[in-house]
Design an enzyme around this catalytic site. Structure first.
Site, short mmCIF file in Angstrom:
data_model
loop_
_atom_site.label_atom_id
_atom_site.label_comp_id
_atom_site.label_asym_id
_atom_site.label_seq_id
_atom_site.Cartn_x
_atom_site.Cartn_y
_atom_site.Cartn_z
N GLU A 233 -1.79 1.58 9.67
CA GLU A 233 -2.49 1.28 8.42
C GLU A 233 -3.33 2.47 7.93
OE1 GLU A 233 -2.22 -1.63 6.59
OE2 GLU A 233 -0.63 -2.05 8.03
N GLU A 242 -9.02 3.48 1.11
CA GLU A 242 -7.72 3.55 0.45
C GLU A 242 -7.63 4.82 -0.39
OE1 GLU A 242 -5.19 0.86 -2.78
OE2 GLU A 242 -6.90 0.00 -1.69
N ASN A 280 -11.68 -11.50 0.42
CA ASN A 280 -11.59 -11.13 1.83
C ASN A 280 -12.91 -10.53 2.33
OD1 ASN A 280 -8.99 -11.99 2.53
ND2 ASN A 280 -8.07 -10.22 1.55
#
Length: 380
Positions: A233, A242, A280
Site C-alpha cells: 500500500e 496519498e 473512515n
C-alpha cells in the site's frame, strides 16, 4: 451505517522515493548511542546510563521524576506489578494534570487507576502511555542529574529508550513483538523515517490480539501478512500520504451527519493502509479514542497513531471480503483472504493478478525473514 471499504477506493500506483538525509541521521544515532544496560534491582536505566529517579526519595504527591546517577536507592527501585502501572515508594508514575501534549511532565502520585498512570513497556525498549500515544522522554536529551522526565511523541531516539524490570504481565505483548527491530529494518530497508519500529510497537496495545494469537507460527504469519500488505500500500513504507493530490477533495461524504469539519480536502489517504474518507476517519477515531475526524493530520504526524489506524482496519474491518484480515490469518483461511478484505474488489478473481502477485511475493519474503512457512491459500 456500514463503512465503504477504504482500500478499494485508493489509487494503487505511486512513485517511490527515499530521503538520503533520513538514512544518514539514522546512521549517526546508531553510531553514537548503544542500547541501555539490562535492568537490575528495579532500576529503569536510559540515556547516559542514568536512572529514573524520584527527587529527594520523597513519596509526597507531586514529587518530580527525573534522571539521576544510578545509586541503588529506593528512589530508583521501580516495579511493574502487571496492572499497567509503574511504581516506586508505594506510588505510581503519573502524568501531571493528566496531560497528553508533548512536554507534559511526569511525577509520583497516589495510584488511582487513571489513564495517565498506565504504561506499556514495548519490545523496542519504549515506555509508552497509551492514552497520549507518547513515550517517556528525557527533556532536551540532557544527561544532567535532575533533568525532568516528560512524555513526547515517540521518535525512536535514545532519550526515549529504557531498560526496565520485568513487567509481570503489564506489557500486552509480554513475549515481545514477533518481528524484531532488525527484521523490521530488513523488511523495509528504504522506508520513510516516519514509520518507526517504536511507533509500531507502541500501537500494539490498541489490539493486543494482533500477532499474539495462536501458535508462534500463526503469530509470525499474521505479522508477515500485515506488513506485506502495508508494504504494498505504501511502496515499501515510503509514502505517508496519498501521492495523487488531485484526489484529496473527493474523500468528503457530506451526506454523513457529522460532515467534514476538517475541510473538504482533509480526508485523503494516510498511514500504512492509507486511511481515507471522512467516515473512515470517524470510525477509526471513535474506536481508538482519538479525534481523527476533527484532526486527521494526526495520522501523518504521529507514527503510533498511523500504525493504530492500520491495525484498526486489519483487526476490525471486512472491507470487500467476508472476514477481517486478522481472522483470516488466525483461522488459517490464508493470506489470499487478507488481500480480498483489503482490495479484493479491484484485485481478486482475476481482476489484477499482477497486484495480487506483488502482495504474495512480499508475504513470502517476509515469512522467510521470520523463519516460518507461508501456509496455503495465498491467492484470491
Amino acid at each position: 451505517m456500514s463503512l465503504i471499504p477504504l482500500a478499494r477506493l485508493l489509487p494503487r500506483r505511486r512513485s517511490l522515493g527515499r530521503s538520503a538525509a533520513a538514512l544518514a541521521i539514522a546512521a549517526v544515532f546508531t553510531a553514537l548511542f548503544t542500547a541501555p544496560a539490562q535492568a537490575a534491582d528495579g532500576r529503569i536505566s536510559g540515556l547516559g546510563g542514568k536512572c529514573v529517579d524520584v527527587a529527594g526519595a520523597s513519596n509526597a504527591n507531586g514529587t518530580p521524576v527525573q534522571l539521576y546517577d544510578c545509586n541503588g536507592s529506593n528512589a530508583q527501585r521501580w516495579s511493574l506489578p502487571g496492572d499497567g502501572t509503574v511504581r516506586a515508594l508505594g506510588k505510581c508514575l503519573d502524568i501531571v494534570d493528566r496531560g497528553t501534549a508533548d512536554g507534559s511532565l511526569v511525577q509520583l502520585w497516589d495510584c488511582a487507576g487513571t489513564p495517565n498512570q498506565q504504561w506499556v513497556v514495548s519490545g523496542a525498549n519504549d515506555i509508552v502511555n497509551p492514552q497520549a500515544n507518547k513515550c517517556l522522554d528525557v527533556r532536551d536529551r540532557s544527561t544532567a542529574n535532575g533533568t525532568r522526565l516528560q512524555i513526547w511523541t515517540c521518535s525512536g531516539q535514545s532519550n526515549q529508550k529504557w531498560s526496565a524490570p520485568g513487567s509481570g504481565g503489564g506489557d500486552p505483548q509480554p513475549g515481545g513483538f514477533v518481528v524484531s527491530e532488525s527484521q523490521f529494518n530488513q523488511m523495509f530497508p528504504g522506508r520513510n523515517s516516519f514509520y518507526t519500529y517504536s511507533g509500531l510497537t507502541a500501537a500494539l496495545s490498541a489490539y493486543p490480539g494482533f500477532a499474539n494469537t495462536g501458535s508462534d507460527t500463526v503469530k509470525k504469519q499474521e505479522a508477515a501478512a500485515f506488513l506485506a500488505n502495508v508494504s504494498h500500500e505504501t511502496g515499501g513504507l515510503v509514502h505517508v500520504v496519498e501521492q495523487n493530490t488531485a484526489n484529496y477533495p473527493h474523500y468528503c461524504d457530506w451526506s454523513q451527519p457529522y460532515g467534514c469539519p476538517a475541510g473538504q480536502a482533509a480526508y485523503y489517504g494516510r498511514g500504512p493502509i492509507q486511511l481515507s474518507w471522512n467516515f473512515n476517519y470517524k470510525a477509526a477515531g471513535d474506536a481508538l479514542g482519538i479525534d481523527l475526524l476533527g484532526n486527521p493530520w494526526q495520522v501523518e504526524q504521529n507514527a503510533a497513531i498511523a500504525w493504530k489506524t492500520g491495525l484498526w482496519y486489519w483487526n476490525t474491518q471486512n472491507g470487500p471480503g467476508t472476514m477481517t484480515p486478522h481472522n483470516a490469518m488466525v483461522n488459517q483461511a490464508g493470506f489470499g483472504q487478507t488481500i480480498r478484505s483489503i482490495n479484493g474488489s479491484l484485485e481478486c478473481d482475476g481482476k489484477n493478478p499482477a497486484q495480487v502477485q506483488s502482495r504474495v511475493t512480499k508475504y513470502q519474503q517476509f515469512t522467510q525473514i521470520l523463519g516460518v512457512a507461508p501456509g496455503g491459500n495465498l491467492y484470491c
